[in-house]
Motif scaffolding. Sequence first.
Motif, PDB file in Angstrom:
ATOM      1  N   LYS A 144       0.835  -1.205   0.000  1.00  0.00           N
ATOM      2  CA  LYS A 144       0.000   0.000   0.000  1.00  0.00           C
ATOM      3  C   LYS A 144       0.874   1.262   0.000  1.00  0.00           C
ATOM      4  CE  LYS A 144      -3.739   2.276   2.494  1.00  0.00           C
ATOM      5  NZ  LYS A 144      -4.632   2.222   3.655  1.00  0.00           N
ATOM      6  N   ALA A 145       1.914   1.254   0.834  1.00  0.00           N
ATOM      7  CA  ALA A 145       2.844   2.397   0.872  1.00  0.00           C
ATOM      8  C   ALA A 145       3.602   2.518  -0.453  1.00  0.00           C
ATOM      9  CB  ALA A 145       3.809   2.247   2.039  1.00  0.00           C
ATOM     10  N   GLY A 146       3.950   1.389  -1.063  1.00  0.00           N
ATOM     11  CA  GLY A 146       4.616   1.411  -2.362  1.00  0.00           C
ATOM     12  C   GLY A 146       3.738   2.004  -3.446  1.00  0.00           C
ATOM     13  N   LEU A 147       2.455   1.660  -3.424  1.00  0.00           N
ATOM     14  CA  LEU A 147       1.516   2.247  -4.383  1.00  0.00           C
ATOM     15  C   LEU A 147       1.445   3.767  -4.213  1.00  0.00           C
ATOM     16  CD1 LEU A 147      -1.305  -0.433  -4.187  1.00  0.00           C
ATOM     17  CD2 LEU A 147       0.000   0.177  -6.254  1.00  0.00           C
ATOM     18  N   ALA A 148       1.427   4.230  -2.958  1.00  0.00           N
ATOM     19  CA  ALA A 148       1.402   5.670  -2.695  1.00  0.00           C
ATOM     20  C   ALA A 148       2.696   6.331  -3.169  1.00  0.00           C
ATOM     21  CB  ALA A 148       1.174   5.932  -1.208  1.00  0.00           C
ATOM     22  N   THR A 149       3.818   5.663  -2.946  1.00  0.00           N
ATOM     23  CA  THR A 149       5.109   6.193  -3.403  1.00  0.00           C
ATOM     24  C   THR A 149       5.106   6.326  -4.912  1.00  0.00           C
ATOM     25  OG1 THR A 149       6.291   5.249  -1.524  1.00  0.00           O
ATOM     26  CG2 THR A 149       7.596   5.731  -3.498  1.00  0.00           C
ATOM     27  N   ALA A 150       4.679   5.279  -5.596  1.00  0.00           N
ATOM     28  CA  ALA A 150       4.657   5.311  -7.064  1.00  0.00           C
ATOM     29  C   ALA A 150       3.714   6.388  -7.572  1.00  0.00           C
ATOM     30  CB  ALA A 150       4.263   3.936  -7.604  1.00  0.00           C
ATOM     31  N   ALA A 151       2.577   6.562  -6.922  1.00  0.00           N
ATOM     32  CA  ALA A 151       1.629   7.606  -7.340  1.00  0.00           C
ATOM     33  C   ALA A 151       2.238   8.991  -7.184  1.00  0.00           C
ATOM     34  CB  ALA A 151       0.330   7.493  -6.531  1.00  0.00           C
ATOM     35  N   ALA A 152       3.005   9.184  -6.110  1.00  0.00           N
ATOM     36  CA  ALA A 152       3.635  10.481  -5.865  1.00  0.00           C
ATOM     37  C   ALA A 152       4.764  10.768  -6.850  1.00  0.00           C
ATOM     38  CB  ALA A 152       4.164  10.551  -4.435  1.00  0.00           C
ATOM     39  N   LEU A 153       5.271   9.720  -7.501  1.00  0.00           N
ATOM     40  CA  LEU A 153       6.387   9.886  -8.441  1.00  0.00           C
ATOM     41  C   LEU A 153       5.974   9.636  -9.889  1.00  0.00           C
ATOM     42  CD1 LEU A 153       9.216   8.233  -6.312  1.00  0.00           C
ATOM     43  CD2 LEU A 153       8.867  10.665  -6.775  1.00  0.00           C
ATOM     44  N   ARG A 154       4.694   9.810 -10.189  1.00  0.00           N
ATOM     45  CA  ARG A 154       4.242   9.678 -11.576  1.00  0.00           C
ATOM     46  C   ARG A 154       4.917  10.758 -12.419  1.00  0.00           C
ATOM     47  NH1 ARG A 154      -0.936  10.294  -9.441  1.00  0.00           N
ATOM     48  NH2 ARG A 154      -1.136  11.966 -10.948  1.00  0.00           N
ATOM     49  N   TRP A 155       5.102  10.453 -13.693  1.00  0.00           N
ATOM     50  CA  TRP A 155       5.826  11.367 -14.582  1.00  0.00           C
ATOM     51  C   TRP A 155       5.253  12.776 -14.593  1.00  0.00           C
ATOM     52  CZ3 TRP A 155      10.514  10.477 -15.326  1.00  0.00           C
ATOM     53  CH2 TRP A 155      11.008   9.204 -15.563  1.00  0.00           C
ATOM     54  N   PRO A 156       3.952  12.985 -14.693  1.00  0.00           N
ATOM     55  CA  PRO A 156       3.462  14.378 -14.707  1.00  0.00           C
ATOM     56  C   PRO A 156       3.843  15.149 -13.438  1.00  0.00           C
ATOM     57  CG  PRO A 156       1.739  12.875 -15.435  1.00  0.00           C
ATOM     58  CD  PRO A 156       2.868  12.022 -14.919  1.00  0.00           C
ATOM     59  N   ILE A 157       3.830  14.474 -12.305  1.00  0.00           N
ATOM     60  CA  ILE A 157       4.180  15.133 -11.038  1.00  0.00           C
ATOM     61  C   ILE A 157       5.668  15.448 -10.994  1.00  0.00           C
ATOM     62  CG2 ILE A 157       4.327  14.786  -8.535  1.00  0.00           C
ATOM     63  CD1 ILE A 157       1.705  13.107  -8.831  1.00  0.00           C
ATOM     64  N   VAL A 158       6.486  14.472 -11.362  1.00  0.00           N
ATOM     65  CA  VAL A 158       7.939  14.657 -11.333  1.00  0.00           C
ATOM     66  C   VAL A 158       8.360  15.710 -12.348  1.00  0.00           C
ATOM     67  CG1 VAL A 158      10.145  13.500 -11.761  1.00  0.00           C
ATOM     68  CG2 VAL A 158       8.374  12.343 -10.439  1.00  0.00           C
ATOM     69  N   ALA A 159       7.786  15.665 -13.541  1.00  0.00           N
ATOM     70  CA  ALA A 159       8.128  16.654 -14.570  1.00  0.00           C
ATOM     71  C   ALA A 159       7.732  18.061 -14.129  1.00  0.00           C
ATOM     72  CB  ALA A 159       7.460  16.291 -15.892  1.00  0.00           C
ATOM     73  N   ALA A 160       6.552  18.206 -13.516  1.00  0.00           N
ATOM     74  CA  ALA A 160       6.123  19.525 -13.034  1.00  0.00           C
ATOM     75  C   ALA A 160       7.074  20.049 -11.962  1.00  0.00           C
ATOM     76  CB  ALA A 160       4.696  19.449 -12.499  1.00  0.00           C
ATOM     77  N   ARG A 161       7.517  19.162 -11.060  1.00  0.00           N
ATOM     78  CA  ARG A 161       8.477  19.581 -10.024  1.00  0.00           C
ATOM     79  C   ARG A 161       9.801  20.016 -10.647  1.00  0.00           C
ATOM     80  NH1 ARG A 161       8.757  14.816  -5.948  1.00  0.00           N
ATOM     81  NH2 ARG A 161       6.625  14.305  -6.270  1.00  0.00           N
ATOM     82  N   MET A 162      10.257  19.257 -11.638  1.00  0.00           N
ATOM     83  CA  MET A 162      11.519  19.595 -12.286  1.00  0.00           C
ATOM     84  C   MET A 162      11.414  20.946 -12.987  1.00  0.00           C
ATOM     85  SD  MET A 162      13.600  17.575 -15.256  1.00  0.00           S
ATOM     86  CE  MET A 162      12.351  17.948 -16.474  1.00  0.00           C
ATOM     87  N   LEU A 163      10.329  21.173 -13.719  1.00  0.00           N
ATOM     88  CA  LEU A 163      10.151  22.453 -14.407  1.00  0.00           C
ATOM     89  C   LEU A 163      10.022  23.603 -13.418  1.00  0.00           C
ATOM     90  CD1 LEU A 163       7.813  21.289 -17.306  1.00  0.00           C
ATOM     91  CD2 LEU A 163      10.256  21.886 -17.440  1.00  0.00           C
ATOM     92  N   ALA A 164       9.357  23.381 -12.301  1.00  0.00           N
ATOM     93  CA  ALA A 164       9.251  24.423 -11.266  1.00  0.00           C
ATOM     94  C   ALA A 164      10.633  24.749 -10.701  1.00  0.00           C
ATOM     95  CB  ALA A 164       8.303  23.972 -10.162  1.00  0.00           C
ATOM     96  N   THR A 165      11.471  23.731 -10.541  1.00  0.00           N
ATOM     97  CA  THR A 165      12.843  23.962 -10.068  1.00  0.00           C
ATOM     98  C   THR A 165      13.612  24.813 -11.067  1.00  0.00           C
ATOM     99  OG1 THR A 165      12.861  21.898  -8.840  1.00  0.00           O
ATOM    100  CG2 THR A 165      15.012  22.839  -9.399  1.00  0.00           C
ATOM    101  N   TYR A 166      13.496  24.495 -12.359  1.00  0.00           N
ATOM    102  CA  TYR A 166      14.153  25.305 -13.388  1.00  0.00           C
ATOM    103  C   TYR A 166      13.639  26.744 -13.364  1.00  0.00           C
ATOM    104  CZ  TYR A 166      16.052  21.066 -15.594  1.00  0.00           C
ATOM    105  OH  TYR A 166      16.730  19.912 -15.869  1.00  0.00           O
ATOM    106  N   ASP A 167      12.327  26.909 -13.177  1.00  0.00           N
ATOM    107  CA  ASP A 167      11.767  28.262 -13.103  1.00  0.00           C
ATOM    108  C   ASP A 167      12.360  29.038 -11.926  1.00  0.00           C
ATOM    109  OD1 ASP A 167      10.204  27.862 -15.336  1.00  0.00           O
ATOM    110  OD2 ASP A 167       8.366  27.416 -14.195  1.00  0.00           O
ATOM    111  N   ARG A 168      12.476  28.390 -10.754  1.00  0.00           N
ATOM    112  CA  ARG A 168      13.053  29.067  -9.578  1.00  0.00           C
ATOM    113  C   ARG A 168      14.513  29.443  -9.826  1.00  0.00           C
ATOM    114  NH1 ARG A 168      10.165  25.079  -7.056  1.00  0.00           N
ATOM    115  NH2 ARG A 168      12.027  23.845  -6.590  1.00  0.00           N
ATOM    116  N   ILE A 169      15.264  28.565 -10.440  1.00  0.00           N
ATOM    117  CA  ILE A 169      16.675  28.855 -10.738  1.00  0.00           C
ATOM    118  C   ILE A 169      16.771  30.033 -11.701  1.00  0.00           C
ATOM    119  CG2 ILE A 169      18.747  27.965 -11.883  1.00  0.00           C
ATOM    120  CD1 ILE A 169      17.929  25.168 -10.780  1.00  0.00           C
ATOM    121  N   HIS A 170      15.947  30.010 -12.733  1.00  0.00           N
ATOM    122  CA  HIS A 170      15.955  31.092 -13.720  1.00  0.00           C
ATOM    123  C   HIS A 170      15.572  32.424 -13.077  1.00  0.00           C
ATOM    124  CE1 HIS A 170      15.678  33.060 -17.569  1.00  0.00           C
ATOM    125  NE2 HIS A 170      14.423  33.404 -17.328  1.00  0.00           N
TER     126      HIS A 170
END
Length: 189
Positions: A144-170
């Motif tokens: 159950k915890a693994g399913l939650a972990t995987a859901a939190a690391l879905r590509w749309p979520i991870v990509a949005a976090r990465m782009l937000a990081t680039y925006d903050r750096i810029h």
Amino acid sequence: AGRLSPEKNVGMLPAIAAALAARGARVRLIVAGDGPLRDGLREAAARLAPGYVAFHGHVGSRDELADLLANVDVFVHPNAREPFGIGPLEAMASGTAVVVPASGGVRAYASHDNAWLSEAEPDAFARAVIAALAAPDLRAARIKAGLATAAALRWPIVAARMLATYDRIHEARLAARPAPAELELTAPV
């Protein structure tokens, strides 16, 4: 599941199967994938753990891989130096218990809450697999915890976090630049 190559540390799989066999575990290791170590792994498995290892070969379909992951009892990932380890995360997303090394990139998401962590040696992996199979309530909680972990690391979520990081750096770089009116221009006359 994956490429059967030296950097993946899949050479440990036959020894894990042998350690499970030595403990009398009624298990079968399914190796899904292909690569340069395939023939050597087959030979080692036949020598060390005859009847305990089955080779599925390359899995080219995402649906077939998802079905395979969802229908095994435990996913074993032997690579202690994997930079991230997408395989165990995919297994978590499939609702499968995972046994991973207690080191390497898998530790970015794998913990005692959602996986069985093991020292990167065959006997320790075998003990972790047996522990995962022997405790149904703990297994269900970690799945159950693994399913939650995987859901939190879905590509749309991870990509949005990465782009937000680039925006903050810029934005930080822009804020650190002097305004054009503050620049002192010197040019030879």
